[in-house]
Design a protein around this motif. Structure first.
Motif, PDB file in Angstrom:
ATOM      1  N   LEU A   1       0.854  -1.190   0.000  1.00 36.60           N
ATOM      2  CA  LEU A   1       0.000   0.000   0.000  1.00 36.60           C
ATOM      3  C   LEU A   1       0.885   1.234   0.000  1.00 36.60           C
ATOM      4  O   LEU A   1       1.738   1.387   0.876  1.00 36.60           O
ATOM      5  N   ILE A   2       0.691   2.087  -0.995  1.00 35.69           N
ATOM      6  CA  ILE A   2       1.407   3.372  -1.038  1.00 35.69           C
ATOM      7  C   ILE A   2       0.398   4.404  -0.555  1.00 35.69           C
ATOM      8  O   ILE A   2      -0.563   4.738  -1.246  1.00 35.69           O
ATOM      9  N   SER A   3       0.612   4.876   0.680  1.00 34.31           N
ATOM     10  CA  SER A   3      -0.503   5.440   1.456  1.00 34.31           C
ATOM     11  C   SER A   3      -0.518   6.962   1.541  1.00 34.31           C
ATOM     12  O   SER A   3      -1.257   7.499   2.358  1.00 34.31           O
ATOM     13  N   ASN A   4       0.262   7.640   0.769  1.00 29.45           N
ATOM     14  CA  ASN A   4       0.452   9.105   0.858  1.00 29.45           C
ATOM     15  C   ASN A   4       0.711   9.515   2.314  1.00 29.45           C
ATOM     16  O   ASN A   4       1.511   8.885   2.982  1.00 29.45           O
ATOM     17  N   ASP A   5       0.051  10.525   2.839  1.00 28.89           N
ATOM     18  CA  ASP A   5       0.374  10.971   4.199  1.00 28.89           C
ATOM     19  C   ASP A   5      -0.011   9.972   5.293  1.00 28.89           C
ATOM     20  O   ASP A   5       0.509  10.022   6.410  1.00 28.89           O
ATOM     21  N   ILE A   6      -0.969   9.116   4.981  1.00 28.12           N
ATOM     22  CA  ILE A   6      -1.584   8.275   6.022  1.00 28.12           C
ATOM     23  C   ILE A   6      -0.550   7.294   6.597  1.00 28.12           C
ATOM     24  O   ILE A   6       0.191   6.661   5.856  1.00 28.12           O
ATOM     25  N   PHE A   7      -0.536   7.182   7.913  1.00 25.82           N
ATOM     26  CA  PHE A   7       0.352   6.291   8.690  1.00 25.82           C
ATOM     27  C   PHE A   7       1.808   6.793   8.763  1.00 25.82           C
ATOM     28  O   PHE A   7       2.693   6.038   9.148  1.00 25.82           O
ATOM     29  N   GLY A   8       2.053   8.057   8.391  1.00 29.58           N
ATOM     30  CA  GLY A   8       3.432   8.556   8.376  1.00 29.58           C
ATOM     31  C   GLY A   8       3.921   9.064   9.719  1.00 29.58           C
ATOM     32  O   GLY A   8       3.235   8.972  10.756  1.00 29.58           O
ATOM     33  N   GLN A   9       5.129   9.569   9.707  1.00 32.74           N
ATOM     34  CA  GLN A   9       5.723  10.267  10.856  1.00 32.74           C
ATOM     35  C   GLN A   9       6.673  11.319  10.274  1.00 32.74           C
ATOM     36  O   GLN A   9       7.280  11.095   9.232  1.00 32.74           O
ATOM     37  N   HIS A  10       6.803  12.444  10.975  1.00 33.58           N
ATOM     38  CA  HIS A  10       7.839  13.397  10.579  1.00 33.58           C
ATOM     39  C   HIS A  10       9.121  13.018  11.315  1.00 33.58           C
ATOM     40  O   HIS A  10       9.259  13.267  12.519  1.00 33.58           O
ATOM     41  N   TRP A  11      10.008  12.368  10.584  1.00 30.62           N
ATOM     42  CA  TRP A  11      11.251  11.875  11.194  1.00 30.62           C
ATOM     43  C   TRP A  11      12.292  11.705  10.084  1.00 30.62           C
ATOM     44  O   TRP A  11      12.126  10.863   9.202  1.00 30.62           O
ATOM     45  N   ALA A  12      13.310  12.535  10.130  1.00 25.91           N
ATOM     46  CA  ALA A  12      14.403  12.403   9.165  1.00 25.91           C
ATOM     47  C   ALA A  12      15.389  11.368   9.692  1.00 25.91           C
ATOM     48  O   ALA A  12      15.883  11.506  10.815  1.00 25.91           O
ATOM     49  N   THR A  13      15.650  10.357   8.909  1.00 26.90           N
ATOM     50  CA  THR A  13      16.605   9.335   9.326  1.00 26.90           C
ATOM     51  C   THR A  13      17.183   8.666   8.082  1.00 26.90           C
ATOM     52  O   THR A  13      16.566   8.683   7.015  1.00 26.90           O
ATOM     53  N   SER A  14      18.350   8.081   8.244  1.00 25.86           N
ATOM     54  CA  SER A  14      18.923   7.328   7.119  1.00 25.86           C
ATOM     55  C   SER A  14      18.258   5.958   7.010  1.00 25.86           C
ATOM     56  O   SER A  14      18.431   5.267   6.009  1.00 25.86           O
ATOM     57  N   GLU A  15      17.497   5.573   8.039  1.00 24.16           N
ATOM     58  CA  GLU A  15      16.780   4.289   7.978  1.00 24.16           C
ATOM     59  C   GLU A  15      15.481   4.468   7.201  1.00 24.16           C
ATOM     60  O   GLU A  15      14.880   5.539   7.221  1.00 24.16           O
ATOM     61  N   ARG A  16      15.035   3.404   6.562  1.00 20.79           N
ATOM     62  CA  ARG A  16      13.808   3.479   5.774  1.00 20.79           C
ATOM     63  C   ARG A  16      12.675   2.635   6.373  1.00 20.79           C
ATOM     64  O   ARG A  16      11.520   2.823   6.035  1.00 20.79           O
ATOM     65  N   PHE A  17      13.008   1.672   7.252  1.00 21.85           N
ATOM     66  CA  PHE A  17      11.979   0.744   7.720  1.00 21.85           C
ATOM     67  C   PHE A  17      11.710   0.864   9.221  1.00 21.85           C
ATOM     68  O   PHE A  17      12.621   1.138  10.010  1.00 21.85           O
ATOM     69  N   ASP A  18      10.474   0.581   9.588  1.00 18.16           N
ATOM     70  CA  ASP A  18      10.010   0.701  10.978  1.00 18.16           C
ATOM     71  C   ASP A  18      10.811  -0.160  11.952  1.00 18.16           C
ATOM     72  O   ASP A  18      11.020   0.224  13.096  1.00 18.16           O
ATOM     73  N   ASP A  19      11.284  -1.337  11.501  1.00 18.22           N
ATOM     74  CA  ASP A  19      11.980  -2.243  12.422  1.00 18.22           C
ATOM     75  C   ASP A  19      13.429  -1.855  12.651  1.00 18.22           C
ATOM     76  O   ASP A  19      14.145  -2.505  13.402  1.00 18.22           O
ATOM     77  N   LYS A  20      13.875  -0.777  12.003  1.00 18.87           N
ATOM     78  CA  LYS A  20      15.282  -0.369  12.115  1.00 18.87           C
ATOM     79  C   LYS A  20      15.478   0.783  13.098  1.00 18.87           C
ATOM     80  O   LYS A  20      16.594   1.277  13.246  1.00 18.87           O
TER      81      LYS A  20
ATOM     82  N   HIS B   1       5.907  10.059   4.438  1.00 16.79           N
ATOM     83  CA  HIS B   1       6.840  10.679   5.395  1.00 16.79           C
ATOM     84  C   HIS B   1       7.335   9.619   6.376  1.00 16.79           C
ATOM     85  O   HIS B   1       6.530   8.831   6.893  1.00 16.79           O
ATOM     86  N   GLY B   2       8.637   9.644   6.637  1.00 18.36           N
ATOM     87  CA  GLY B   2       9.168   8.819   7.711  1.00 18.36           C
ATOM     88  C   GLY B   2       9.395   7.367   7.324  1.00 18.36           C
ATOM     89  O   GLY B   2       9.765   7.056   6.186  1.00 18.36           O
ATOM     90  N   LEU B   3       9.154   6.473   8.288  1.00 18.07           N
ATOM     91  CA  LEU B   3       9.528   5.067   8.140  1.00 18.07           C
ATOM     92  C   LEU B   3       8.438   4.247   7.458  1.00 18.07           C
ATOM     93  O   LEU B   3       7.259   4.410   7.763  1.00 18.07           O
ATOM     94  N   ILE B   4       8.881   3.365   6.572  1.00 21.53           N
ATOM     95  CA  ILE B   4       7.983   2.435   5.872  1.00 21.53           C
ATOM     96  C   ILE B   4       7.640   1.295   6.838  1.00 21.53           C
ATOM     97  O   ILE B   4       8.529   0.757   7.507  1.00 21.53           O
ATOM     98  N   TRP B   5       6.350   0.942   6.883  1.00 20.48           N
ATOM     99  CA  TRP B   5       5.920  -0.115   7.810  1.00 20.48           C
ATOM    100  C   TRP B   5       6.049  -1.484   7.135  1.00 20.48           C
ATOM    101  O   TRP B   5       5.481  -1.706   6.072  1.00 20.48           O
TER     102      TRP B   5
END
Ligand code: FEO
Length: 396
Positions: free
Chosen positions: A160-179, A225-229
């Motif tokens: 699911l490519i969810s646009n703003d939904i389920f995002g977070q404002h967080w700049a990080t070099s990580e891309r995934f939620d488990d990282k 925005h933020g980490l991919i779930w």
């Protein structure tokens, strides 16, 4: 940041905004990212772009995966400038065959960029396009959080490519939620929901129902925005359900502004009274806590208790700003309470209650005010007021 293949032939090609500290009044202390995605198939598709200042990052990332001129389609899930701002420049290089978006999104893009010659292809709920090996299905996500918003689903990838939904404002070099740190991840997710989606609880419920009714198999949510779930998909969906249904914890926030410390003394006594009922409480001075953090604490709190002294026949400006912000976000199903000290004009609790009445808070009592500095007797009354609030929280 380099592109990253998140599913076979699906790449993150977005940009990280390390320095952003304010997003329309929401404090983004960790910056943010604008996550664009590229799907390479017989037809190559770019999903969304990035904020205009970072367009070079986007194009550089695309070039590491493919020649931008080979992109056939652009899907615009959301017209807000943090995702569409780079479109004019990108279109000069990409020259896509089609730009897929909703009718409202087409209107919004024309009103933003004033160019009707773009190759728009209006799509609606239930439409899909074949890319070769993969398919894109489109679902309307109206008022999540703009009228033109939609999400894209790739069934072959359970993505699911969810646009703003389920995002977070967080700049990080990580891309995934488990990282990343899980406490920070869920705090930033709650902060994002509270400050962006709180007024859209009914559309959020409709959207979640739609996900369920369509029985979408999702093992990855690629947010804008933020980490991919990819680890706890069900958990973030359940949290959106909790937050948008108004379900609260046995928790209260006491929010106040203070001039000479009298209202602070009252706030602390009320907080102690609430805590005496085994209700979790946060006592937050608006001089030291940003409104967007306060509203995050309020998100899952059953009670929001407000305090201000009187200045010039009004409340203090710190509380005035917070009330304006909260009025826009419209928290629902909250217990309210009001308190504060005054010199010669006992006005603050009345003003605070008017705001809470407008938001349909269930206000406990008439509020508590005291002239100048509270006596021990007044502080005991504050404690008892807190006890009453704590009992109301426990009663649900
Ligand atoms: Fe991230 Fe509504 O834009």
């Amino acid at each position: 940041m380099k592109p990253l293949e998140i599913k076979k032939n699906v790449y993150w090609v977005g940009a990280v905004d390390w320095d952003l500290r304010d997003f329309h009044g929401y404090s983004t202390e960790k910056g943010t990212s604008y996550n664009a995605y590229l799907v390479v198939d017989k037809k190559t598709v770019l999903f969304d772009t990035v904020k205009v200042e970072l367009q070079k990052d986007l194009l550089a990332n695309i070039r590491q995966v493919t020649d931008p001129s080979k992109i056939d389609y652009i899907v615009v899930n959301h017209a807000e400038m943090d995702h569409s701002g780079s479109l004019p420049e990108v279109l000069k290089i990409v020259k896509p065959e089609k730009i897929f978006c909703t009718a409202k999104c087409k209107d919004a893009l024309i009103q933003h960029f004033h160019d009707e010659s773009w190759p728009f292809e209006v799509i609606k709920e239930g439409d899909s396009i074949e890319l070769g090996q993969k398919t894109i299905q489109f679902f309307d996500s109206k008022m999540m959080h703009w009228p033109e918003s939609m999400v894209s689903y790739i069934p072959e990838d359970n993505l699911l490519i969810s646009n703003d939904i389920f995002g977070q404002h967080w700049a990080t070099s990580e891309r995934f939620d488990d990282k990343v740190d899980q406490g920070e991840l869920y705090w930033q997710s709650a902060k994002y929901y509270a400050n962006i989606f709180m007024p859209f609880a009914t559309p959020a419920q409709k959207f979640l129902k739609k996900l369920k009714e369509n029985d979408l198999k999702i093992d990855m949510i690629a947010v804008d925005h933020g980490l991919i779930w990819r680890k706890d998909i069900d958990k973030i969906i359940e949290l959106y359900d909790k937050w948008s249904s108004g379900r609260a914890d046995k928790k209260a926030v006491v929010v106040y502004d203070t001039m000479w410390g009298s209202t602070k003394k009252m706030a602390r006594a009320i907080g102690k009274g609430i805590a005496s009922q085994d209700v979790s409480v946060q006592v937050l001075d608006l001089r030291f806590n940003h409104r967007s953090d306060v509203i995050t604490e309020a998100l899952d709190s059953r009670a929001i208790i407000l305090g201000s002294p009187v200045m010039n026949n009004n409340i203090l400006p710190g509380m005035g700003g917070f009330l304006t912000y909260m009025k826009g976000l419209r928290p629902k199903d909250k217990i309210g309470g009001a308190f504060g000290s005054y010199g010669w004009s006992d006005k603050a609790t009345k003003i605070l209650k008017e705001y809470m009445d407008d938001l349909k808070f269930d206000i406990i009592g008439d509020g508590l005010s005291t002239q100048y500095v509270p006596t021990d007797d007044v502080l005991n009354q504050c404690y008892e007021y807190g006890v009453e609030i704590g009992k109301a929280v426990n009663a649900g």
